[in-house]
Design a protein around this motif. Structure first.
Motif, PDB file in Angstrom:
ATOM      1  N   LYS A   1     -17.412   0.566 -41.704  1.00 54.20           N
ATOM      2  CA  LYS A   1     -16.164  -0.182 -41.892  1.00 54.20           C
ATOM      3  C   LYS A   1     -16.281  -1.088 -43.115  1.00 54.20           C
ATOM      4  O   LYS A   1     -15.356  -1.169 -43.919  1.00 54.20           O
ATOM      5  CB  LYS A   1     -15.847  -0.998 -40.641  1.00 54.20           C
ATOM      6  CG  LYS A   1     -14.526  -1.695 -40.712  1.00 54.20           C
ATOM      7  CD  LYS A   1     -14.144  -2.324 -39.392  1.00 54.20           C
ATOM      8  CE  LYS A   1     -12.788  -2.970 -39.554  1.00 54.20           C
ATOM      9  NZ  LYS A   1     -12.053  -3.074 -38.342  1.00 54.20           N
TER      10      LYS A   1
ATOM     11  N   LYS B   1     -14.175  -0.754 -46.633  1.00 51.66           N
ATOM     12  CA  LYS B   1     -13.398  -1.875 -47.183  1.00 51.66           C
ATOM     13  C   LYS B   1     -13.706  -2.040 -48.663  1.00 51.66           C
ATOM     14  O   LYS B   1     -12.825  -2.302 -49.465  1.00 51.66           O
ATOM     15  CB  LYS B   1     -13.736  -3.178 -46.457  1.00 51.66           C
ATOM     16  CG  LYS B   1     -13.027  -3.387 -45.167  1.00 51.66           C
ATOM     17  CD  LYS B   1     -13.384  -4.772 -44.627  1.00 51.66           C
ATOM     18  CE  LYS B   1     -12.856  -4.986 -43.240  1.00 51.66           C
ATOM     19  NZ  LYS B   1     -13.228  -6.315 -42.706  1.00 51.66           N
TER      20      LYS B   1
ATOM     21  N   ASP C   1      -8.626  -1.786 -44.762  1.00 52.34           N
ATOM     22  CA  ASP C   1      -9.387  -2.178 -43.577  1.00 52.34           C
ATOM     23  C   ASP C   1      -9.758  -1.002 -42.689  1.00 52.34           C
ATOM     24  O   ASP C   1     -10.805  -1.002 -42.060  1.00 52.34           O
ATOM     25  CB  ASP C   1      -8.609  -3.204 -42.751  1.00 52.34           C
ATOM     26  CG  ASP C   1      -8.657  -4.587 -43.381  1.00 52.34           C
ATOM     27  OD1 ASP C   1      -9.476  -4.803 -44.293  1.00 52.34           O
ATOM     28  OD2 ASP C   1      -7.868  -5.451 -42.951  1.00 52.34           O
TER      29      ASP C   1
END
Length: 88
Positions: free
Chosen positions: A28, A32, A38
């Protein structure tokens, strides 16, 4: 059955869950940085381009494989240190 395998057996599921959570967080964060978004794209997500989907998939796989390998290697080394033999 070797003592190292017996000692290693209960660690596997917990280690798998923990490494999965670490890998998900790492992916994650990487997405980003790379994707400027996101949420990583899903293969069926129509709001992301083919390019984004085809970049995210191997990146996610590589991160998960690296984290799992590091966790497995560390737990095997710890088991060897505690029992004197490698669980493999």
């Amino acid at each position: 059955m070797k003592a190292s395998k017996i000692a290693y057996k209960p660690v596997g599921p917990a280690l798998g869950a923990a490494s999965g959570m670490i890998a998900a967080a790492a992916f994650k964060q990487a997405w980003k940085t790379i994707g400027h978004d996101d949420d990583a794209p899903d293969a069926t997500d129509e709001h992301h381009t083919w390019q984004e989907v085809l970049i995210a998939a191997p990146l996610q796989g590589a991160i998960f494989a690296a984290v799992k390998t590091a966790a497995d290697r560390a737990s095997a080394a710890t088991t060897r240190r505690l029992t004197g033999t490698c669980p493999g």
